[in-house]
Scaffold this motif. Structure first.
Motif, PDB file in Angstrom:
ATOM      1  N   ALA A   1      11.458  12.016  22.153  1.00 35.90           N
ATOM      2  CA  ALA A   1      11.887  10.669  22.498  1.00 35.90           C
ATOM      3  C   ALA A   1      11.413   9.624  21.487  1.00 35.90           C
ATOM      4  N   LEU A   2      10.383   9.981  20.729  1.00 33.74           N
ATOM      5  CA  LEU A   2       9.851   9.023  19.764  1.00 33.74           C
ATOM      6  C   LEU A   2      10.795   8.896  18.575  1.00 33.74           C
ATOM      7  N   PRO A   3      11.209   7.674  18.228  1.00 34.60           N
ATOM      8  CA  PRO A   3      12.115   7.522  17.082  1.00 34.60           C
ATOM      9  C   PRO A   3      11.434   7.976  15.787  1.00 34.60           C
ATOM     10  N   ASN A   4      12.270   8.266  14.796  1.00 29.77           N
ATOM     11  CA  ASN A   4      11.714   8.583  13.471  1.00 29.77           C
ATOM     12  C   ASN A   4      10.852   7.415  12.994  1.00 29.77           C
ATOM     13  N   GLN A   5       9.743   7.775  12.375  1.00 29.41           N
ATOM     14  CA  GLN A   5       8.820   6.755  11.893  1.00 29.41           C
ATOM     15  C   GLN A   5       8.947   6.645  10.364  1.00 29.41           C
ATOM     16  N   THR A   6       8.745   5.405   9.848  1.00 29.86           N
ATOM     17  CA  THR A   6       8.856   5.193   8.400  1.00 29.86           C
ATOM     18  C   THR A   6       7.628   4.452   7.878  1.00 29.86           C
ATOM     19  N   LEU A   7       7.369   4.730   6.641  1.00 27.22           N
ATOM     20  CA  LEU A   7       6.342   3.999   5.879  1.00 27.22           C
ATOM     21  C   LEU A   7       7.002   3.529   4.596  1.00 27.22           C
ATOM     22  N   THR A   8       6.871   2.237   4.307  1.00 24.94           N
ATOM     23  CA  THR A   8       7.495   1.703   3.096  1.00 24.94           C
ATOM     24  C   THR A   8       6.675   0.549   2.552  1.00 24.94           C
ATOM     25  N   PHE A   9       6.816   0.321   1.275  1.00 25.85           N
ATOM     26  CA  PHE A   9       6.141  -0.823   0.662  1.00 25.85           C
ATOM     27  C   PHE A   9       6.885  -2.102   1.003  1.00 25.85           C
TER      28      PHE A   9
ATOM     29  N   LYS B   1      -7.062  -5.975  -4.551  1.00 24.41           N
ATOM     30  CA  LYS B   1      -5.654  -6.271  -4.279  1.00 24.41           C
ATOM     31  C   LYS B   1      -4.863  -4.975  -4.179  1.00 24.41           C
ATOM     32  N   SER B   2      -3.915  -4.948  -3.236  1.00 27.63           N
ATOM     33  CA  SER B   2      -3.011  -3.804  -3.108  1.00 27.63           C
ATOM     34  C   SER B   2      -1.721  -4.293  -2.477  1.00 27.63           C
ATOM     35  N   LEU B   3      -0.708  -3.425  -2.534  1.00 29.35           N
ATOM     36  CA  LEU B   3       0.571  -3.763  -1.930  1.00 29.35           C
ATOM     37  C   LEU B   3       0.494  -3.634  -0.414  1.00 29.35           C
ATOM     38  N   THR B   4       1.266  -4.460   0.262  1.00 26.96           N
ATOM     39  CA  THR B   4       1.354  -4.363   1.723  1.00 26.96           C
ATOM     40  C   THR B   4       2.224  -3.166   2.101  1.00 26.96           C
ATOM     41  N   ILE B   5       1.743  -2.367   3.035  1.00 29.33           N
ATOM     42  CA  ILE B   5       2.489  -1.193   3.511  1.00 29.33           C
ATOM     43  C   ILE B   5       2.945  -1.455   4.942  1.00 29.33           C
ATOM     44  N   ASN B   6       4.245  -1.312   5.176  1.00 29.35           N
ATOM     45  CA  ASN B   6       4.805  -1.472   6.514  1.00 29.35           C
ATOM     46  C   ASN B   6       4.975  -0.100   7.155  1.00 29.35           C
ATOM     47  N   LYS B   7       4.452   0.050   8.382  1.00 29.85           N
ATOM     48  CA  LYS B   7       4.523   1.340   9.094  1.00 29.85           C
ATOM     49  C   LYS B   7       5.139   1.137  10.474  1.00 29.85           C
ATOM     50  N   SER B   8       5.960   2.121  10.882  1.00 31.98           N
ATOM     51  CA  SER B   8       6.514   2.112  12.233  1.00 31.98           C
ATOM     52  C   SER B   8       5.412   2.401  13.249  1.00 31.98           C
ATOM     53  N   THR B   9       5.697   2.004  14.492  1.00 28.82           N
ATOM     54  CA  THR B   9       4.760   2.317  15.575  1.00 28.82           C
ATOM     55  C   THR B   9       4.737   3.826  15.805  1.00 28.82           C
ATOM     56  N   GLY B  10       3.574   4.380  15.964  1.00 29.96           N
ATOM     57  CA  GLY B  10       3.422   5.820  16.166  1.00 29.96           C
ATOM     58  C   GLY B  10       2.212   6.329  15.411  1.00 29.96           C
ATOM     59  N   ASP B  11       1.985   7.622  15.567  1.00 23.68           N
ATOM     60  CA  ASP B  11       0.781   8.196  14.963  1.00 23.68           C
ATOM     61  C   ASP B  11       1.081   9.010  13.710  1.00 23.68           C
TER      62      ASP B  11
ATOM     63  N   ASN C   1      -1.899  -4.263 -14.739  1.00 25.67           N
ATOM     64  CA  ASN C   1      -0.704  -3.588 -14.228  1.00 25.67           C
ATOM     65  C   ASN C   1      -1.111  -2.254 -13.612  1.00 25.67           C
ATOM     66  N   TYR C   2      -0.607  -2.004 -12.418  1.00 27.25           N
ATOM     67  CA  TYR C   2      -1.041  -0.818 -11.679  1.00 27.25           C
ATOM     68  C   TYR C   2       0.156  -0.139 -10.999  1.00 27.25           C
ATOM     69  N   THR C   3      -0.070   1.118 -10.638  1.00 31.61           N
ATOM     70  CA  THR C   3       0.859   1.858  -9.783  1.00 31.61           C
ATOM     71  C   THR C   3       0.094   2.312  -8.553  1.00 31.61           C
ATOM     72  N   GLU C   4       0.624   1.968  -7.390  1.00 33.10           N
ATOM     73  CA  GLU C   4       0.016   2.392  -6.122  1.00 33.10           C
ATOM     74  C   GLU C   4       0.832   3.560  -5.574  1.00 33.10           C
ATOM     75  N   THR C   5       0.154   4.656  -5.253  1.00 33.81           N
ATOM     76  CA  THR C   5       0.816   5.852  -4.736  1.00 33.81           C
ATOM     77  C   THR C   5       0.280   6.168  -3.341  1.00 33.81           C
ATOM     78  N   VAL C   6       1.199   6.339  -2.380  1.00 34.89           N
ATOM     79  CA  VAL C   6       0.851   6.697  -0.997  1.00 34.89           C
ATOM     80  C   VAL C   6       1.339   8.107  -0.732  1.00 34.89           C
TER      81      VAL C   6
END
Length: 393
Positions: free
Chosen positions: A88-96, A109-119, A149-154
């Motif tokens: 029943a839990l919708p697909n979860q996403t993580l994105t910059f 300093k780092s980029l903001t990461i947006n995450k869906s609700t869930g574990d 200049n940087y690259t952030e990897t998740v």
């Protein structure tokens, strides 16, 4: 409950008219621990099609097990831990987040990461690393602090997404915020000495994050790290630039105008002075009135003369023809490093002697003789012309 059998805990009697998605809020009193909510349509039909016993969204109690996929800058987590049906839990996403403007302020300093609700994207499941780009050297799991200049990897579940970002240098301070100690100052009362002289006093302190002050006297074409100095007289505009460290932005200070004045007029020795020629007597031809100086003071290119009270000046020694008194003005012409000036006026006389008339400008009565002698000359001149006419006749 337990093995997945259906048990009505709460029933909502709602209906809707259109064939569309319908949302029902579950009240708190219907929520029970250790129960995975499932939904079942009872007595539902549309255009004669019965939907009894069809699970619109149904799961059995289970432990989430996620499969991760990465696409561009987004990781998607899909639960595939249900043996029958769909979680029943919708697909979860993580994105910059979209592009961000980051500037150095001493904090990480780092980029903001947006995450869906869930574990699926709990912090313990995520690994973040930072690598410097271009000329920035950095490789760490801690977010960077310095500008660069940087690259952030998740990385989650073996899938990774990356995004580049920049920490800009801190903005330059306003000039009005600089203290007097942080500003160079122009020197005053400078005069040409033939030696190099510093044009400004360096600041005794610098703003935080700034290593040095640079100077330019050629409108910014070249810059030096030391206080500028000049030798020749003139007006100089000194440009100022504050050089920041790797985290602070360079900025220009206020221009400073400094003047080196020409040297004062010197004391003259006898060899530097023109002298009157004495004993001049009327000859009917032009005669030099003075003798030019043997030498000139350092920094002076020539001497000019005037016998008409400064109305006109010549570079050559003046001459006089008529008997009488002359006053020679003298002017010393300097180069750009020295001050031109006028010397002492020189009085000179050309003496006139008429032996037959017992006339000498040095001895005769100037008031009476100066009238009689010209008158006699006029009569003599007229007589000569008259006698010449008679002889021709």
């Amino acid at each position: 409950i337990g093995d997945g059998d259906w048990n009505t805990l709460y029933q909502i009697n709602e209906g809707h008219d259109s064939w569309t998605k319908h949302t029902i809020a579950i009240p708190d009193e219907a929520k029970t621990d250790n129960v995975c909510f499932c939904f079942k349509a009872i007595g539902y039909s549309y255009e004669g099609i019965g939907l009894d016993d069809i699970h619109l969204l149904a799961t059995t109690p289970h432990t989430h097990s996620y499969t991760y996929t990465a696409d561009d800058d987004t990781i998607t987590a899909v639960c595939d831990g249900v043996e029958e049906g769909v979680c029943a839990l919708p697909n979860q996403t993580l994105t910059f987040a979209s592009s961000e403007s980051l500037k150095y302020d001493g904090n990480a300093k780092s980029l903001t990461i947006n995450k869906s609700t869930g574990d699926a994207f709990d912090d313990e499941n995520i690994t973040i690393t930072y690598v410097g780009q271009n000329d920035t050297e950095y490789n760490n799991s801690d977010a960077p602090t310095d500008a660069g200049n940087y690259t952030e990897t998740v990385t989650v579940g073996g899938k990774s997404v990356s995004k580049d970002f920049t920490i800009a240098k801190k903005d330059a301070p306003d000039l009005s915020d600089l203290t007097d100690e942080q500003k160079p100052t122009g020197k005053t009362n400078l005069k040409y000495t033939s030696e190099s002289q510093s044009l400004v006093e360096a600041p005794t302190a610098l703003p935080t994050g700034y290593d040095k002050v640079q100077y330019s006297v050629d409108d910014g074409d070249t810059w030096i790290n030391t206080v500028p100095s000049e030798t020749n007289a003139g007006n100089y505009t000194v440009k100022v630039r504050y050089v920041g460290d790797s985290n602070h932005t360079d900025f220009a200070g206020e221009d400073i105008v400094v003047t080196i004045s020409p040297a004062d007029a010197p004391e003259l020795n006898d060899n530097n002075k023109p002298t009157a020629i004495v004993g001049l007597k009327y000859t009917g031809e032009g005669q030099a009135l003075i003798t030019a100086p043997e030498s000139l003071p350092t920094g002076y290119t020539k001497v000019q003369y005037s016998i008409d009270n400064g109305a006109t000046w010549t570079d050559t020694v003046p001459s006089g023809t008529d008997a009488g008194d002359y006053t020679v003005k003298v002017k010393y012409v300097a180069d750009s490093n020295h001050t031109g000036f006028e010397g002492t006026e020189i009085p000179i006389g050309i003496r006139f002697i008429a032996i037959n008339d017992s006339y000498d400008t040095n001895k005769s009565n100037p008031q009476s003789d100066s009238f009689i002698i010209p008158f006699k000359n006029l009569i003599n001149d007229t007589y000569c012309k008259d006698i010449s006419v008679k002889i021709r006749t």
